[in-house]
Design an enzyme around this catalytic site. Sequence first.
Site, mmCIF file in Angstrom:
data_model
loop_
_atom_site.group_PDB
_atom_site.id
_atom_site.type_symbol
_atom_site.label_atom_id
_atom_site.label_comp_id
_atom_site.label_asym_id
_atom_site.label_seq_id
_atom_site.Cartn_x
_atom_site.Cartn_y
_atom_site.Cartn_z
ATOM 1 N N ASP A 58 49.309 29.446 35.657
ATOM 2 C CA ASP A 58 50.271 30.511 35.344
ATOM 3 C C ASP A 58 49.787 31.373 34.172
ATOM 4 O O ASP A 58 49.045 30.897 33.307
ATOM 5 C CB ASP A 58 51.619 29.857 34.990
ATOM 6 C CG ASP A 58 52.764 30.856 35.011
ATOM 7 O OD1 ASP A 58 52.576 32.003 35.484
ATOM 8 O OD2 ASP A 58 53.858 30.501 34.529
ATOM 9 N N ASN A 80 55.054 34.171 46.309
ATOM 10 C CA ASN A 80 54.201 35.222 45.741
ATOM 11 C C ASN A 80 54.065 36.467 46.624
ATOM 12 O O ASN A 80 53.625 37.518 46.153
ATOM 13 C CB ASN A 80 52.800 34.682 45.403
ATOM 14 C CG ASN A 80 52.791 33.745 44.197
ATOM 15 O OD1 ASN A 80 51.889 32.924 44.043
ATOM 16 N ND2 ASN A 80 53.806 33.848 43.329
#
Length: 243
Positions: free
Chosen positions: A20, A68
């Site tokens: 991340d 995503n």
Amino acid sequence: MSEETIDMNRIPASVAIIMDGNGRWAKRRHFPRIAGHKRGMNVVEEITTEASDLGVKVLTLYAFSTENWKRPEGEVSYIMSLPSTFFNKFIPKLIKNNVRVETIGDITKLPAKTREAVDNAIEDTRNCTGMILNFALNYGSRLEILNATKNIASKVKNGTLNINDIDEDIFSNNLETSGLPDPDLLIRTSGEERISNFLLWQIAYSELVFVDKMWPEYHAEDFKQTIIDFQNRHRRFGGLVNK
Ligand code: V07
């Protein structure tokens, strides 16, 4: 007592990472988000090499989640070009290091060119017998659990499985990670402390380590430090080593 060096006899066999912070890293530098993803891809190679050198057996990386797809189209299409770039730049080195590429997640939904690059990476490393580099691509853990449930239900329905025989092993073997050891250590970079639909079943007993550095600035030395932190936790948890 906490140690400052790695114990090579207690390297976690299975490590999973939520990579991340790529977009945030770029934003802070006034770079486009895709610059963060590009850096992130280079870090994948660096951490893979380090993990393999340390003797990790399975490294599972969350590269693209089922969520995503909601990102801007240009960003998604750039991310989808990364497996091919990675393949061209790094696969020879991975082969030299005896690393085998595998995937979890529904790669049939990826663009054809992306799928080709991923298939090539799997194919070209098929005979490697060292560390497994397992990319989670278009992966979501709840969907994986639902699919395992459907698989099991259909075996019960067609009479090949008795309902009373369903146990944790049967369930594990119907997940996409079937045959792979559960993570001993789950790392998330960028200071976020969430699991975000990654390996929900598999991390039941994992040590969770959240590190503040963003993925593009997480390097081999940081990874080693995370493993030292993991080993120091285990030392406390075991309760025997330091008594
Ligand atoms: C992706 C780079 C790492 C940071 C997080 C998101 C972006 C390497 C791959 C990859 C995947 C399969 C393969 C070879 C390389 C990758 C995606 C995104 C979708 F066979 N990095 N990386 N795939 N990022």
